[in-house]
Write an enzyme that holds these catalytic residues in place. Structure first.
Site, short mmCIF file in Angstrom:
data_model
loop_
_atom_site.label_atom_id
_atom_site.label_comp_id
_atom_site.label_asym_id
_atom_site.label_seq_id
_atom_site.Cartn_x
_atom_site.Cartn_y
_atom_site.Cartn_z
CG HIS A 1 44.90 33.81 53.71
ND1 HIS A 1 44.38 34.98 54.19
CD2 HIS A 1 45.71 34.16 52.68
CE1 HIS A 1 44.82 36.00 53.47
NE2 HIS A 1 45.63 35.52 52.56
CG ASP A 2 48.71 35.38 54.51
OD1 ASP A 2 48.88 34.40 53.77
OD2 ASP A 2 48.42 36.53 54.08
CG ASP B 1 41.77 38.48 48.54
OD1 ASP B 1 42.41 39.55 48.59
OD2 ASP B 1 41.91 37.56 49.38
CD GLU C 1 47.72 41.38 53.68
OE1 GLU C 1 48.29 40.46 54.29
OE2 GLU C 1 47.64 41.42 52.44
CG ASP D 1 47.28 40.72 48.76
OD1 ASP D 1 47.22 40.05 49.81
OD2 ASP D 1 48.28 40.71 48.00
#
Length: 542
Positions: A327-328, A100, A263, A201
């Site tokens: 995860h979100d 990440d 993302e 991210d």
């Protein structure tokens, strides 16, 4: 074909995967211990790559998405030597590692920001976004996604700094070439070590409007003030594309091609056009997350339209990808929960993900049907949950520790877990599902093997259709002479679907209702119609 086009990528939230030292927090050693579960043995799931949520040093205000050192490992997860061993052991099993990369912002405790806020004359002052007050208030109306103004006043220097998320996460100033140089050097540090790629991210937030113009507002939209704003000037600025093209050149300079997936943050329910623009003409991101599946109802026609639109938006040069959970966002097993049909829907979803054209991203636990689990207020860890409870429970429900067995601590830890353990672990766990040939785990395992065996599923072209009643999604994947046909019945009732006569459905490879052995192919297919059972997924090979 590039490895990342054919790969199935498995996201691990390290805090919740496997604890090796009894402190209740998952770590790198724990992941090493579970590598054989993922790939490299006949009993493994069979994935090709791991995406690790952040493992860098962090004060954990946002659990790793606030990084204080980009070239180290947080002690809670291990150290740099453990990470190198993870790389070695993963590569030995044919598993690639994607890290990440959180570079829209740093932690407020990163040395860069500590230096930046020390003085208005600091050499790193312009590494972050600082502005003077505007008539005794913030410089403009930009907001933080986690609540409140996006501007934080710094008493020491008498100016505001901008943060897209928490005030402990100050945004970097990507208009400063020194920032870009420092980030690129950091990326080379990991790439030279052998990391296979990065997940970026909130990549579309890096660059902000140079004139700091106010965002307009929507009339009546969303519960959060942030959702009511039209984010014209605090994200999706045109300069971002030049940064990505330069970053792409860096990754493509390695002989063993590396990849990056981005993302793309956007308003609910999103669209497929925006992420496609961040791939450019195959000279920016290798992959841009298409989150439309995360918001789609359980309808064949909606999935059909999303796939058609994404394929069209990407064009001939770029490659699609799909995900149903991360995860979100709420786990898809819970989003599509429907009593006795829940398990069937989960198997159908797995078949769709692993047979569409594109790179599938799986989230840990979805292969055993982990559901979203409520977390009591006094045990909430996520800052979003703490701020918006009870209206928004935060993201902890998606980050519950992996249930490996039915024991009291679910095989995850020997200590006190950082989040409550999975409540259904006595029936939903890896150990029990590996003993049940009809389990969801075996559905994933079988589909992953079929995907490996058939190049048409890994890289073939797609022809996608829907039935006249819009209950069935069906498509052909073709590479050379090899063809694979997939039928997905989203209805809780049997449905008969007509398919093109030239399709040669002469071998059944998979049925989510286990009809492989008893399927009367000749009798049924002579009619040109295929009768599908309720919520059934079927895969045929030519």
């Amino acid at each position: 074909m590039a490895w990342w086009k054919e790969a199935v990528i498995y996201q691990i939230y390290p805090r919740s995967f496997q604890d090796s030292n009894g402190d209740g927090i998952g770590d790198l050693e724990g992941i090493i211990q579970r590598l054989d579960y993922l790939a490299g043995s006949k009993d493994s799931l069979g994935i090709d790559a791991i995406w690790l949520s952040p493992v860098y040093p962090s004060p954990m205000f946002d659990f790793g998405y606030d990084i204080s050192d980009y070239e180290e490992i947080d002690p809670v997860f291990g150290d740099i030597q453990t990470f190198k061993r993870l790389l070695k052991e993963a590569h030995k099993r044919g598993i690639r590692i994607i890290m990440d990369l959180v570079v829209n912002h740093t932690s407020h405790l990163h040395p860069w920001f500590i230096e930046s806020r020390s003085s208005i004359n600091s050499p790193k002052r312009d590494w972050y976004i600082w502005k003077e007050t505007n008539q005794n208030g913030p410089p403009n109306n930009w907001l933080g996604a986690f609540g409140g103004s996006g501007w934080e006043f710094d008493k020491r220097t008498g100016e505001y700094y901008f943060h897209s998320f928490l005030k402990e996460q100050p945004d970097l100033n990507w208009r400063n070439p020194d920032v870009e140089d420092a980030i690129f050097r950091m990326m080379k540090f990991w790439l030279d070590m052998g990391v296979d790629g990065f997940r970026l991210d909130v990549v579309n937030l890096y660059v902000k409007d140079e004139f700091f113009r106010n965002n307009a507002s929507y009339f009546m939209k969303g519960p959060r003030p942030y959702d009511k704003q039209v984010h014209t000037y605090d994200r999706d600025r045109p300069e971002m594309h030049g940064i990505l093209r330069r970053m792409r050149k860096l990754l493509d300079s390695y002989s063993e091609k590396r990849m990056f997936v981005g993302e793309i943050m956007q308003d609910f329910p999103g669209n497929v056009l925006l992420p496609a623009t961040y791939c450019g003409r195959n000279d920016e991101l290798h992959l841009a997350f298409n989150f439309m599946f995360l918001f789609s109802p359980w309808k064949a026609e909606r999935f059909f339209q999303i796939v058609k639109d994404f394929e069209s938006a990407l064009g001939e040069d770029n490659w699609p990808n799909y995900t149903l959970s991360n995860h979100d966002f709420p786990r898809h097993i819970t989003r599509y929960e429907k009593g006795e049909h829940t398990q069937d829907r989960a198997k159908l979803a797995a078949c769709m993900m692993l047979t569409l054209r594109g790179t599938p991203f799986l989230y840990y636990g979805e292969e055993i049907g982990m559901k979203r689990q409520k977390v009591p207020f006094n045990k909430i860890q996520d800052p979003v949950g703490k701020r918006y409870w009870p209206f928004h429970p935060g993201r902890d429900p998606e980050r519950i520790p992996m249930p490996w067995d039915g024991s009291e601590t679910t095989g995850f830890t020997t200590g006190k877990p950082w989040l409550p353990l999975y409540e259904e672990s006595n029936t939903v766990n890896v150990e029990s599902q590996k003993l049940d040939p009809n389990s969801l785990f075996y559905t994933y395992k079988k589909l992953l093997q079929i995907r490996k065996d058939r190049k048409s599923l890994r890289k073939g072209k797609l022809k996608i259709l829907q039935s006249t009643d819009k209950q069935v999604l069906y498509y052909r994947r073709r590479d050379g002479k090899e063809e694979t046909y997939i039928f997905l019945n989203f209805s809780p009732k049997p449905v008969s679907v007509s398919y093109p006569r030239k399709w040669n459905l002469n071998q059944i490879l998979f049925s989510s209702k286990n009809r492989e052995a008893s399927f009367e192919l000749d009798k049924e297919l002579d009619t040109g119609d295929l009768l599908l059972l309720p919520n059934e997924a079927v895969v045929f090979g030519k």
